[in-house]
Write an enzyme that holds these catalytic residues in place. Structure first.
Site, short mmCIF file in Angstrom:
data_model
loop_
_atom_site.label_atom_id
_atom_site.label_comp_id
_atom_site.label_asym_id
_atom_site.label_seq_id
_atom_site.Cartn_x
_atom_site.Cartn_y
_atom_site.Cartn_z
N GLU A 2 5.44 1.58 2.09
CA GLU A 2 5.92 0.21 1.95
C GLU A 2 5.83 -0.26 0.51
O GLU A 2 6.72 -0.99 0.02
CB GLU A 2 5.11 -0.72 2.85
CG GLU A 2 5.26 -0.49 4.33
CD GLU A 2 4.33 0.57 4.89
OE1 GLU A 2 4.27 0.73 6.11
OE2 GLU A 2 3.66 1.26 4.08
N PRO B 221 13.00 10.60 5.22
CA PRO B 221 13.73 11.77 4.71
C PRO B 221 14.52 11.49 3.43
O PRO B 221 15.20 12.38 2.92
CB PRO B 221 14.71 12.06 5.86
CG PRO B 221 15.05 10.69 6.38
CD PRO B 221 13.78 9.86 6.23
#
Length: 440
Positions: free
Chosen positions: A68, A339
């Site tokens: 985050e 990813p």
């Protein structure tokens, strides 16, 4: 559950938190003994500020952990460039180090207060934020309620709700609505996330895409990269990143299976939690393989099977050493991992099927031919072997990943547009303060 009952439950949560506050010290001390709290700054967890509040407008931004923090960093930089102070809170030692490395003294870093009324109240009384920006899925009831009581606008950015979280909230719709009605705006990652927030009572909701796409490419020390490349030489190399318990053994088994065909094979394993490295190394060595650890500055020798990337902040290095990357938390655990970094760093992407938390990103990558999902170790071994033997197909996947990331960019601009009604008044206030000889 009625609205009245929901508010009673939340009120009870508020006062239970206040009652248990005196006894949480042992919990924080235990975490500190395990290296999960920074000694000397434990008071911040109780809302005790370690620095004074600067004068003028101030925005509180919260990002739970490393992922985050990385996602929200460009947004924080954009806000700071508007001459607005930012206090950025995180919940882990590793994310605190990332803030220091990437933002330095441009922001004020504090550890997020425990979600207990006395801690949150003390934090808010000191910092008096004009706006609170929360990243991704950090839904802390006490914090949200206290901000609502003080009429501080709250905006959730890069918002997402996993299948599990949504199902849990959906069973308690009155409680969800009583919390989410305090949010002034939700900026969701995907259309699915947006629909879920709306279903739980959030208004308004817009969709920005994933902020992680607009982050800078993970950095690397070029001297260290060159040294690693010299040690590896021409060996065939692939990486398994962000692995969780059980996946390291699977990857080691895949290495053993592939070594019969690729005798110079080197496998890089980067566990999601580096503190697990000793147990991972021990388990793999019992399988008869030679392991080198980056944390110990081990050399990669001709007979090294597994290189264990057990350091923080080096993903940019590890991913530049291989053109094939398996992304973990997808075979033995649920949810998947991001990813997008391997796509940015020119890797063909492989993953298990349990990628619910990054569904939108994987759907785009798979549709474009940049990623493939595998169901077990045999299928993973087959996919890695195929990509080693077919460099043209590997390059097609790499190019598709780069294009996918490029097509997904723009989330930062869309997020800033959503935040404009909240930030612009603070920008004007800051400019007036500067003209009057106030803070800078």
């Amino acid at each position: 559950m009625s609205e009245r009952w929901a508010r009673l439950v939340l009120g009870t949560y508020r006062w239970i938190g206040a009652a248990t506050f005196p006894i949480v010290g042992a919990y924080v001390a235990f975490r500190a003994s395990k290296g999960k709290e920074e000694r000397g700054r434990q008071g911040e967890r109780y809302g005790v500020a370690s620095v004074a509040r600067p004068s003028g407008p101030l925005i509180w931004v919260h990002a739970a952990s490393v992922g985050e923090t990385s996602a929200v960093t460009p947004l924080v930089e954009a806000i700071v460039d508007m001459d607005i102070h930012v206090v950025l809170t995180t919940g882990t030692v590793t994310s605190a180090k990332m803030v220091q490395e990437r933002l330095g003294d441009r922001v004020i870093h504090q550890y997020v207060p425990l979600d207990l009324k006395p801690a949150v109240d003390r934090f808010l009384t000191h910092w008096q934020p004009d706006l609170a920006i929360i990243c991704e899925s950090e839904i802390w009831p006490m914090t949200i309620l206290e901000l609502g009581t003080r009429r501080v606008p709250q905006v959730l950015v890069n918002g997402r709700l996993s299948d599990r979280s949504f199902a849990s909230w959906h069973k308690r719709p009155s409680i969800a609505e009583a919390l989410f009605e305090n949010l002034a705006h939700v900026v969701a990652q995907s259309d699915i996330d947006g629909e879920r927030f709306r279903a739980l009572g959030a208004r308004p909701v817009t969709v920005s895409g994933n902020l992680k796409v607009d982050t800078a490419v993970p950095p690397v020390n070029n001297t260290e990269l060159a040294a690693m490349q010299r040690m590896i030489g021409t060996r065939k190399t692939w990486a398994a990143i962000s692995t969780h318990q059980g996946e390291e053994e699977i990857v080691a088994q895949v290495h053993h299976m592939l070594k019969a065909r690729h005798r110079d094979l080197l496998t890089i394993i980067v566990p999601r939690h580096p503190d697990r490295a000793p147990e991972i190394a021990e388990a793999i060595e019992k399988m008869g393989m030679k392991v080198a650890l980056r944390s110990k500055a081990d050399q990669i020798e001709a007979d090294t099977d597994i290189y264990l990337g057990d350091t923080i902040g080096d993903m940019g290095l590890y991913l530049r050493l291989a053109e094939i990357a398996f992304v973990g938390r997808s075979l033995t655990a649920q949810g998947g991992q991001n990813p997008l970094e391997p796509a940015m760093l020119k890797s063909a992407i492989l993953s298990g099927r349990n990628v619910q938390n990054f569904r939108d990103s994987y759907q785009r990558l798979i549709k474009n031919g940049a990623a493939k999902l595998v169901r077990d170790k045999d299928m993973l071994a087959g996919a890695v072997n195929y990509l080693f033997n077919n460099p043209e197909e590997r390059q097609v996947m790499i190019d598709a990943g780069l294009k996918t990331v490029e097509d997904m960019r723009g989330s930062l601009d869309r997020t800033l547009t959503a935040l404009e009604p909240f930030i612009q008044p603070l920008v004007l206030q800051a400019r007036l303060s500067n003209r009057e000889g106030g803070w800078k």
